[in-house]
Every structure is written in structure tokens, then in C-alpha cells.
Enzyme design. Structure first.
Site, mmCIF file in Angstrom:
data_model
loop_
_atom_site.group_PDB
_atom_site.id
_atom_site.type_symbol
_atom_site.label_atom_id
_atom_site.label_comp_id
_atom_site.label_asym_id
_atom_site.label_seq_id
_atom_site.Cartn_x
_atom_site.Cartn_y
_atom_site.Cartn_z
ATOM 1 N N LYS A 217 10.369 1.963 -9.235
ATOM 2 C CA LYS A 217 11.338 2.115 -8.145
ATOM 3 C C LYS A 217 11.931 3.524 -8.127
ATOM 4 C CE LYS A 217 15.631 0.246 -6.235
ATOM 5 N NZ LYS A 217 16.601 -0.861 -6.239
ATOM 6 N N HIS B 258 -32.480 -12.208 2.798
ATOM 7 C CA HIS B 258 -31.371 -12.603 3.673
ATOM 8 C C HIS B 258 -30.724 -13.905 3.198
ATOM 9 C CE1 HIS B 258 -32.522 -9.321 6.227
ATOM 10 N NE2 HIS B 258 -33.724 -9.819 6.381
#
Length: 531
Positions: free
Chosen positions: A141, A292
Site C-alpha cells: 500500500k 484438431h
């Protein structure tokens, strides 16, 4: 605000001691005062470093079995006060609070503790870090004045920048470290919430071994923490952006070790995952070739080479440019044969040095060494949310197999049907898989994948066959709603069929099987695969 800030005092309290001694030595050489706690302080002192105890800084001893060490105004005030705000400076001076310019913290290994078999609930709870996350959040912070380092991977870069800037760190670095710190505490809280949600509550006041809830009990909320592992060139198509994220487990396709070859693509990874999921189903040596996400050939064999040749023979045209999954170590004989075919990638548990030598000439071929993952859940994004389900891990027991026709299948047919059923589970619906068995080793013959009707899947699977169809068996991922699909299977040469059953028209389909002389087995388990 943007100028580098000098680091005069650093607080170090780490669970993972990797690299911390070397980092502390470099800080000390820059004149940074070292403050530390418990085990970290002991490790640093053992190397001859001068370290100030946290209790000396706070004037208060560590207490409650170490639960309270750093939760003190002289720690958090030293971290959180804004250096350029006169009221803050006066307040800390009034209370004798010394500035802390760097916080070096990593957290208790909660996930490892919670994952231990038979771990007691009190041990899990005690491994929830309180002071560490509090310091990390305070430092993050106040990043404009304080640096926070939560990963050993950052030690070298931070020390190097300080050495180049007379012991100071720039704002950009402090901001990057703060971002990483908030991500660390978010991931930590997510891990705690996820782990505790899966555990049964203790019985009264008695501590007990952790009892994970059943797999079928899905979480009340989905909390994901998947750090980005690498950016990919593009997604499924070149106009799509893509990246690979990891669960940090060191298992599965996302964490597989690439031994050689070009950078993996999005489609490579999707196909490799489908490939590995299928080939992992088998106990015997097995090989599958995927295009695929659908298998074009799959087979078991006496060896990897034998299984590969049988898988390739099932559809050699479609195999070109595919990916290969192998459930055994790849040896030189198999590698020499596989290297004759152009494929994009191969995944296996390991490769012998001789196999790697055979593959080395194919510099673009991607080789992946994998540690199997225990995949329990399957997540699919939909617009506005996501779907979560347990993974399709259904396997057949002998008691699941119900012969519904006048003719029972032979032992060879039954063996082939079990193999075909396993492969069919990994084929896009609607799916029909034709297969055969030689001496107990299964081999696909034709695969009809992703068709809108089961009849078309049966026709397409037969059309794809290059091996003899007579005497094959067929597996269907869902029931036959009409006899027409079964008739196509019989015309193709199949003599036995395995399917879930469960249709209101089952009696008509079974009557057709009897008329056609086909043996039919129902499993009571469906294997739809939609994506």
C-alpha cells in the site's frame, strides 16, 4: 515521488529461505540495517550477518507460539507512514517508531500443508499466515516509500538496481513489486478459502484429520489463481491474442517440460492436452495421434514402437501434421520410426537419451516431457459466467456391462469393445469408433467424429477406414435412437456394438441387432463430448 528512494532498514521474515542469505549479504554491503524474526534471523546470523531481532525493534517479545511477532505499531507504523507527510513523520517520531524501507516476506506453505494426506485440521489452521500478509499489504500500500519483495526470483534484480543506485530503488520497481505483492496475498487467500471449503467441520471441539468433501460437491464459488506462464504468438487464429497460465502444480500439459522444438502454439497445447488425456487411460503401452482434438488413430501394443505403428496404420493420411501422445518412455527404436512422419509435437513421460538423439535432427519438432495431472474438474466459459463439472473419469467395471442381445460377444470382441469405448469417450459427439483387438491389444480402424447425426457418424467412421472392417466392433458415445445407425455399423462389417442404452426405443434397436446377428453390450454410461 519518482526519484529513487534509499533503503536504510529492511525487515526480513521468510518461510522459503532460498537465496535469502545472499540477498541479505548484498543489502548489508550497501549499509542496510537488517531486522528479522525467528528462523530467518537464525539463518542470517549463522553466516555472520549482524541482525536485529524484531522484539528489539518493538520492545515486545514474540509470543503465543509465534502467532504474534510483527503485529505491532512499531512495525506497521514504520512501514505505513508517508515520508513526505509532516503529520505522519511527527507521529512516528513521537512514538519512537523507526522507518522500515523494505519488507522481504514470503508466506507459510499453506497449500502444501493442506494437501498432505491425513493432515490434522489444527495443523492446517496453524499454517494460515497472519503477520506475513499484513506486512506485505502494508508495504505494498505504501509503495511510494517502501519496497516489498515477496519472491526469491526478485532478489537479484532488486539488489542489482540498489547497487547501481547507491542503495536506492526507483518508483517503477517499487510499483512492480507492490503489484506482485497484492497478487501474492490474493492467491494466498484464495488457496485458504478453496482448501477450507472442501473440508468437513471439526466434530465439536475435537481436532481431527481433515476429511475432504466428495468430488461431486462443487464449490459455492470459483476462485482461480493461475499466473501467466508465457505469452503465445496468437490464439486459435492469428487475429486472436493468447497466453498460457499455470496452476503451479508442475503437472499436466501446462507445466510440461519442453525438451526441444519451436515455441508451442495455442492449438498445439489444446491438441496435446486431448492427446495426453486419451493415452493416459491405458495401462498397456499405447499411442494416440490427434488432429484438431480428435483421434485419427489410437492403439495399444507390446511396445511403444508396436503401438505407434498400429496407431499410424489406422489413418496414415490424417496423421500427417498431427500431435502424438505416448504413455511410456520413448526409446530409440520408436523415435527412429516416428521421426519419419511430419508431426507438430509429441508428449510422453520421458525420452531416452538415444531417442532424443534421433529426434534432434528435426529441430522444429516439439518434444514435451509430462508429469501426469490429477484432473478432477472441467471448467467451460459461457457468456455471462462459467460452467463447472466433474471431469469425465467414468470407467467400466465388469458389472456395468450388460449383454442385451441373443448372441453374447466373444472374448476378443469384448476386449475390442472396451478399447473402442475408451477411445470413444475422447471423440467429439456424435461419435462412432470402429476398432479391433489382436491378442488383447486394441487398435482403432475408423473414427466418425463430431457429426450432427449418429447415422452420419457411423457412415463417416466407416468411410475413414483404410484397414479391413470385417470383424471389427463399434462403440457409440450415446444410445442409438433408431436402428438406422446400427444398420450402417453392421453393413460396414462390425460384429459387435457397445453403447450406453437408455433410449425408449432400445427394444427396437436390440431387435434389429438380433436380426443382424450383432452382439450388443449396454453400459448405462454416456460419454458426450461437446468441446
Amino acid at each position: 515521488m519518482s526519484s529513487p528512494k534509499p533503503i536504510c532498514r529492511a525487515l526480513l521474515s521468510v518461510t522459503d529461505k532460498t537465496g535469502v542469505v545472499e540477498f541479505a549479504q548484498r543489502l548489508h554491503a550497501l549499509g542496510v540495517e537488517l531486522v528479522s524474526t525467528g528462523g530467518t534471523a537464525a539463518v542470517l546470523r549463522d553466516t555472520g550477518l549482524v541482525v536485529r531481532d524484531i522484539s528489539d525493534l518493538t520492545g515486545f517479545p514474540e509470543m503465543l507460539d509465534g502467532r504474534v511477532k510483527t503485529l505491532h505499531p512499531k512495525v506497521h507504523g514504520g512501514i505505513l507512514h508517508i515520508r513526505g507527510k509532516i503529520e505522519h513523520v511527527r507521529a512516528v517520531e513521537q512514538h519512537g517508531i523507526k522507518p522500515i524501507d523494505m519488507v522481504v516476506v514470503n508466506l507459510y506453505a499453506f497449500e502444501k500443508t493442506a494437501a498432505k494426506p491425513g493432515v490434522l485440521l489444527d495443523e492446517v489452521i496453524e499454517n494460515i499466515d497472519i503477520g506475513g500478509p499484513s506486512m506485505v499489504r502494508s508495504a505494498a500500500k505504501n509503495f511510494k516509500d517502501v519496497a516489498v519483495v515477496t519472491s526469491p526470483a526478485d532478489y537479484d534484480a532488486v539488489a542489482s538496481e540498489m547497487e547501481a543506485n547507491a542503495g536506492a530503488l526507483g518508483l517503477a520497481t517499487r510499483w512492480r513489486l507492490a503489484q506482485a505483492a497484492f497478487a501474492t496475498t490474493a492467491a494466498y487467500d484464495t488457496a485458504i478459502a478453496n482448501a477450507l471449503e472442501r473440508m468437513e467441520p471439526p466434530a465439536g471441539d475435537a481436532w481431527q484429520a481433515v476429511t475432504p468433501r466428495t468430488e461431486a460437491e462443487l464449490p459455492a464459488a470459483i476462485r482461480l489463481n493461475l499466473p501467466r506462464l508465457q505469452s503465445l504468438r496468437y490464439g486459435e487464429n492469428p487475429h486472436q491474442a493468447a497466453a498460457l497460465y499455470t496452476d503451479g502444480s508442475s503437472t499436466g500439459i501446462a507445466n510440461a517440460k519442453q525438451l526441444q522444438g519451436k515455441e508451442l502454439s495455442f492449438n498445439n497445447l489444446v491438441d496435446l492436452d486431448a492427446c495426453w488425456e486419451l493415452v493416459s487411460e491405458f495401462d498397456r503401452p499405447a499411442v494416440t495421434i490427434i488432429k484438431h482434438t480428435n483421434p485419427c488413430g489410437a492403439a495399444q501394443g507390446t511396445s511403444v514402437l508396436d503401438a505407434y505403428l498400429r496407431a499410424l496404420a489406422a489413418d496414415p493420411v490424417s496423421a500427417f501434421g498431427g500431435v502424438i501422445g505416448i504413455n511410456r518412455e520413448v526409446d530409440a527404436r520408436a523415435a527412429e520410426e516416428i521421426a519419419k512422419l511430419f508431426v507438430e509435437a509429441i508428449v510422453a513421460p520421458s525420452f531416452t537419451p538415444e531417442a532424443l538423439e534421433r529426434f534432434a535432427a528435426k529441430k522444429n519438432l516439439r518434444l514435451l516431457q509430462i508429469v501426469p495431472a490429477d484432473t478432477r474438474l472441467a471448467l467451460k466459459q459461457v457468456s455471462g459466467g462459467a460452467l463447472l463439472q466433474t471431469a469425465d473419469r467414468g470407467k467400466l467395471a465388469d458389472t456395468d456391462l450388460r449383454v442385451v442381445t441373443e448372441r453374447a460377444p466373444s472374448s476378443d470382441e469384448m476386449e475390442a469393445m472396451r478399447f473402442a469405448w475408451t477411445v470413444c469417450k475422447h471423440v467429439k459427439s456424435n461419435a462412432i469408433v470402429y476398432a479391433r483387438s489382436n491378442d488383447g491389444f486394441g487398435q482403432t480402424v475408423g473414427i466418425g467424429a463430431g457429426q450432427m447425426s449418429r447415422v452420419d457418424a457411423a457412415r463417416f467412421g466407416a468411410q475413414k477406414a483404410v484397414l479391413p472392417m470385417n470383424g471389427t466392433v463399434a462403440a457409440s458415445d450415446a444410445f442409438f435412437p433408431f436402428a438406422d445407425g446400427l444398420e450402417v455399423v453392421a453393413q460396414a462389417g462390425a460384429t459387435a456394438v457397445i453403447q450406453p442404452g437408455g433410449s425408449v426405443r432400445d427394444p427396437y434397436v436390440i431387435a434389429a441387432a438380433n436380426r443382424l446377428g450383432i452382439a450388443m453390450v449396454c453400459t448405462g454410461m454416456r460419454h458426450f463430448r461437446h468441446g
